[in-house]
Design a protein around this motif. Sequence first.
Motif, short mmCIF file in Angstrom:
data_model
loop_
_atom_site.label_atom_id
_atom_site.label_comp_id
_atom_site.label_asym_id
_atom_site.label_seq_id
_atom_site.Cartn_x
_atom_site.Cartn_y
_atom_site.Cartn_z
N ARG A 213 0.84 -1.18 0.00
CA ARG A 213 0.00 0.00 0.00
C ARG A 213 0.89 1.24 0.00
N ARG B 19 -2.50 3.77 14.40
CA ARG B 19 -3.72 3.35 15.10
C ARG B 19 -4.87 4.17 14.56
N ALA C 283 5.03 3.30 9.17
CA ALA C 283 4.46 2.20 8.39
C ALA C 283 2.96 2.19 8.63
N PRO C 284 2.15 2.00 7.59
CA PRO C 284 0.70 2.01 7.77
C PRO C 284 0.23 1.06 8.88
N GLU C 285 0.88 -0.08 9.03
CA GLU C 285 0.44 -1.02 10.05
C GLU C 285 0.73 -0.53 11.47
N ASP C 286 1.59 0.49 11.59
CA ASP C 286 1.90 1.04 12.91
C ASP C 286 0.94 2.16 13.32
#
Length: 142
Positions: A1, A137, A132-135
Amino acid sequence: RQYLSVRFANVLHTRGSVFDTWNAQICASGPLTLSDDDATRFFITKDQAVEVLLEVARSGAAGEVLVSTDSKELRMLDLARQAIADSGRDIEIIRTGLGAGERMHESLVGVDEVVVPSPGKGYLRLVTEPLAPEDLRVEMLS
């Protein structure tokens, strides 16, 4: 992404802006609330915001953090007085003090960020620690 982010100032006359609050206070015959006479904030018009977004869509790169250069730093007391003058009413201004976490003067660039020139008009690039996008919230509003 892939993503990029654009950091704006306050966008004038948009939903949730200080002007919504002040308008309601003026309609109720006051008082108008202000945190501090010396407080300043950066503002940008809706048209300027759209222009920057279009430019960024054309020339921004994935992962960049960009900040608008079109915003103006304005003293909140001056804006409050103008809102009252525009209303044609005699409205009192009361000072509430800065709220928790509120700053006297906002900054569009963090102390650990470096501003570098950009190829586009209306914005600058920031060199900052990547996220990072997954980091991130994300909280959904219900």
